[in-house]
Motif scaffolding. Structure first.
Motif, mmCIF file in Angstrom:
data_model
loop_
_atom_site.group_PDB
_atom_site.id
_atom_site.type_symbol
_atom_site.label_atom_id
_atom_site.label_comp_id
_atom_site.label_asym_id
_atom_site.label_seq_id
_atom_site.Cartn_x
_atom_site.Cartn_y
_atom_site.Cartn_z
ATOM 1 N N THR A 42 0.856 -1.173 0.000
ATOM 2 C CA THR A 42 0.000 0.000 0.000
ATOM 3 C C THR A 42 0.899 1.233 0.000
ATOM 4 N N ALA A 91 2.492 1.897 3.412
ATOM 5 C CA ALA A 91 3.119 0.742 4.075
ATOM 6 C C ALA A 91 4.384 1.150 4.833
ATOM 7 N N ARG A 125 0.541 -3.792 4.055
ATOM 8 C CA ARG A 125 0.667 -2.449 4.636
ATOM 9 C C ARG A 125 1.787 -2.406 5.676
#
Length: 142
Positions: free
Chosen positions: A36, A39, A130
């Motif tokens: 993501t 992250a 993430r």
């Protein structure tokens, strides 16, 4: 296990595979399909950095080829524990032998074994990590 869980497990395992293939091949933009945007990634146990994905991606692209001209992960056990329908914790065993440049024109083989701990979430683009913590269990040649 229903079909949705089977599908989710396959897609999550593919996140781990895409991660290791991107690292091994040096296809750094492929990491955009793994993480993501927000992250957090922690490589401190192997001598790296702990930072946001935006900071880690260029760091990997600069540092890994400079010291490790070839990389080749082997992934073993992959445990996926769901925390609701859109989140899961992943623990994937890894072995990563790499030639390390010795500074004199040659290389020596170093090897790191451990576990990748990903916290993954379902996004509109599919499952993404993430958070990644690389836990080093053993080293050889370092």
């Amino acid at each position: 296990m229903d079909l949705q869980e089977i599908s989710d497990r396959m897609e999550i395992a593919d996140v781990v595979t895409r991660y290791t293939r991107a690292i091994d091949s040096g296809e750094w933009d492929r990491l955009d399909t793994v993480f993501t945007d927000d992250a957090q990634i922690d490589y401190t146990e192997s001598g790296g950095i702990h930072a946001s994905y935006a900071e880690v991606k260029p760091w990997l692209a600069e540092m890994l080829p400079a010291f490790f001209p070839q990389r080749m992960h082997t992934i073993g056990q992959v445990e996926i524990v769901f925390d609701g329908p859109d989140e899961a914790a992943v623990c994937a065993y890894f072995d990563n032998p790499m030639p390390l440049r010795d500074g004199q024109g040659g290389t020596t083989i170093v090897e790191i074994g451990g576990m990748y701990h990903h916290d993954v979430v379902r996004t509109p683009a599919g499952w993404r990590s993430r958070r990644l913590h690389e836990q080093v269990v053993w080293k050889r040649g370092i």
